[in-house]
Design a protein around this motif. Structure first.
Motif, short mmCIF file in Angstrom:
data_model
loop_
_atom_site.label_atom_id
_atom_site.label_comp_id
_atom_site.label_asym_id
_atom_site.label_seq_id
_atom_site.Cartn_x
_atom_site.Cartn_y
_atom_site.Cartn_z
N ALA A 22 -10.51 -10.10 -2.79
CA ALA A 22 -11.42 -8.96 -2.80
C ALA A 22 -12.19 -8.97 -4.13
CB ALA A 22 -10.67 -7.65 -2.65
N LEU A 23 -13.43 -8.53 -4.11
CA LEU A 23 -14.26 -8.55 -5.32
C LEU A 23 -14.06 -7.31 -6.18
CD1 LEU A 23 -17.63 -9.97 -3.91
CD2 LEU A 23 -15.57 -11.19 -4.65
N THR A 24 -13.53 -6.25 -5.61
CA THR A 24 -13.22 -5.02 -6.31
C THR A 24 -11.90 -4.49 -5.77
OG1 THR A 24 -14.42 -3.67 -4.69
CG2 THR A 24 -15.67 -4.41 -6.63
N PRO A 25 -11.25 -3.55 -6.46
CA PRO A 25 -10.01 -2.99 -5.92
C PRO A 25 -10.24 -2.22 -4.63
CG PRO A 25 -10.23 -2.52 -8.28
CD PRO A 25 -11.56 -3.04 -7.81
N VAL A 26 -9.22 -2.20 -3.79
CA VAL A 26 -9.21 -1.35 -2.59
C VAL A 26 -8.64 0.00 -2.99
CG1 VAL A 26 -8.28 -1.08 -0.27
CG2 VAL A 26 -8.93 -3.36 -1.09
N HIS A 27 -9.26 1.07 -2.57
CA HIS A 27 -8.83 2.42 -2.95
C HIS A 27 -7.87 2.97 -1.90
CE1 HIS A 27 -11.69 2.63 -6.29
NE2 HIS A 27 -12.51 1.97 -5.49
N CYS A 28 -6.65 3.19 -2.31
CA CYS A 28 -5.59 3.64 -1.41
C CYS A 28 -5.35 5.14 -1.59
CB CYS A 28 -4.31 2.86 -1.71
SG CYS A 28 -2.85 3.43 -0.80
N ASP A 29 -5.28 5.86 -0.50
CA ASP A 29 -4.96 7.30 -0.50
C ASP A 29 -3.70 7.47 0.34
OD1 ASP A 29 -4.77 10.04 -0.09
OD2 ASP A 29 -6.95 10.32 0.02
N LEU A 30 -2.55 7.46 -0.34
CA LEU A 30 -1.27 7.51 0.36
C LEU A 30 -1.11 8.83 1.12
CD1 LEU A 30 1.36 5.85 0.73
CD2 LEU A 30 2.32 7.15 -1.17
N GLU A 31 -1.54 9.93 0.51
CA GLU A 31 -1.35 11.24 1.11
C GLU A 31 -2.09 11.35 2.45
OE1 GLU A 31 -0.16 11.24 -2.91
OE2 GLU A 31 -2.10 10.68 -2.05
N HIS A 32 -3.24 10.73 2.57
CA HIS A 32 -4.03 10.82 3.79
C HIS A 32 -3.89 9.58 4.67
CE1 HIS A 32 -5.96 13.89 1.22
NE2 HIS A 32 -6.14 14.52 2.37
N GLY A 33 -3.15 8.60 4.22
CA GLY A 33 -2.84 7.44 5.05
C GLY A 33 -3.98 6.48 5.30
N VAL A 34 -4.93 6.43 4.35
CA VAL A 34 -6.08 5.54 4.54
C VAL A 34 -6.36 4.76 3.25
CG1 VAL A 34 -7.18 6.96 6.31
CG2 VAL A 34 -7.71 7.36 3.89
N PHE A 40 0.85 -1.20 0.00
CA PHE A 40 0.00 0.00 0.00
C PHE A 40 0.88 1.25 0.00
CE2 PHE A 40 -3.26 -3.01 1.02
CZ PHE A 40 -4.42 -2.44 0.54
N ASP A 41 1.70 1.36 -1.05
CA ASP A 41 2.70 2.42 -1.10
C ASP A 41 2.47 3.44 -2.21
OD1 ASP A 41 3.21 0.72 -3.19
OD2 ASP A 41 5.31 0.33 -2.68
N ARG A 42 1.28 3.39 -2.84
CA ARG A 42 0.98 4.41 -3.86
C ARG A 42 -0.53 4.64 -3.91
NH1 ARG A 42 3.04 2.18 -9.47
NH2 ARG A 42 4.88 1.86 -8.18
N THR A 43 -0.89 5.87 -4.23
CA THR A 43 -2.30 6.21 -4.34
C THR A 43 -2.91 5.57 -5.58
OG1 THR A 43 -2.08 8.31 -3.14
CG2 THR A 43 -3.90 8.13 -4.70
N GLY A 44 -4.11 5.04 -5.40
CA GLY A 44 -4.81 4.41 -6.51
C GLY A 44 -5.37 3.06 -6.10
N PRO A 45 -5.93 2.33 -7.08
CA PRO A 45 -6.52 1.03 -6.77
C PRO A 45 -5.45 0.00 -6.44
CG PRO A 45 -6.58 1.43 -9.13
CD PRO A 45 -6.10 2.70 -8.51
#
Length: 254
Positions: free
Chosen positions: A217-229, A206-211
């Motif tokens: 998982a049935l769909t991608p997980v949405h990663c927001d690196l800038e906000h840490g979630v 989980f080191d870059r923003t994006g899917p």
């Protein structure tokens, strides 16, 4: 395999074995915050709607969870699994009369999967709903055969084989049991977490923003690196089962 199926309300002595039974759910799915509302109240509020299966040796090999809720005349909601848990708990807390039962989970011990136990538990869940006077059992089904995370659930849910049955194995069990695929619940379960939590749950960076493509998982997980979630929004498929009960407590679903 012939099962002995009991309600938790009748066999509270099986609670520990139920909670400790191994299951094959991916770790990230154990951290849905809404799910905790249900499981934290199972023994005190919903024991009549929890079924525990034992094999001939008395070992707990499968569990089926469901919850009565107040649907009224409304359509089945887009936030399926999360909705029925919140609604069912509030219905119980406020002393209101539920009119429908929703499946929450059917779990089979990993070493007993592939032996037809899930179909037996689904039938028992439907019979239990009828025993309580409910005409309808609904289920926000997780089609775990979906391995293309980019395919929309609205197309996958309605894909069929040459024999007309769904391509998804779990949806196929429901349809063979008399269920009807009703609609897609596009945000049935939402699992938020910090990046540190997602790394722990999945072992992924989980080191870059994006899917992020997470196994199972049935769909991608949405990663927001800038906000840490990161957030996972899972679509499920509403399946409607008639129970055969008289219908005094059952609501319509169309």
């Amino acid at each position: 395999m012939k099962l002995t199926i009991s309600r938790l309300a009748d066999r509270p002595d099986l609670a520990e074995a139920m909670w400790t039974m191994p299951s094959s759910w991916p770790e990230f799915m154990r951290h849905d915050p809404i799910g905790g509302l249900y499981y934290g109240n199972v023994e005190t509020r919903f024991a009549e709607f929890v079924l525990i299966a034992q094999d001939d040796a008395g070992e707990v090999v499968a569990v089926a969870h469901s919850i009565p809720f107040e649907q009224g005349d409304g359509a089945l909601p887009e936030n399926g699994w999360d909705f029925v848990i919140r609604n069912g708990l509030l219905t119980s807390l406020h002393g209101r009369q539920p009119d429908t039962v929703s499946a929450i989970e059917i779990a089979v011990r990993p070493d007993r999967q592939g032996q037809g136990l899930s179909g037996q538990m689904l039938a028992a869940m439907r019979e239990n709903a009828a025993r309580h006077g409910f005409a309808t059992l609904v289920a926000p089904v997780r089609p775990n055969g979906k391995d293309d995370v980019d395919e929309p659930m609205r197309t996958y849910a309605f894909r069929v084989r040459e024999d007309g049955l769904p391509v998804d194995p779990w949806l196929r069990v429901h349809v063979r049991a008399g269920g009807r695929i009703h609609a897609v619940a596009p945000r049935s379960m939402v699992v938020p977490g910090t990046l540190e939590e997602w790394r722990e749950w999945t072992g992924l960076p989980f080191d870059r923003t994006g899917p992020v493509l997470v196994p199972r998982a049935l769909t991608p997980v949405h990663c927001d690196l800038e906000h840490g979630v990161a957030v996972y929004v899972e679509p499920n498929v509403w399946v409607v089962h008639p129970t055969g009960a008289g219908g005094a407590r059952g609501a319509g679903n169309d």
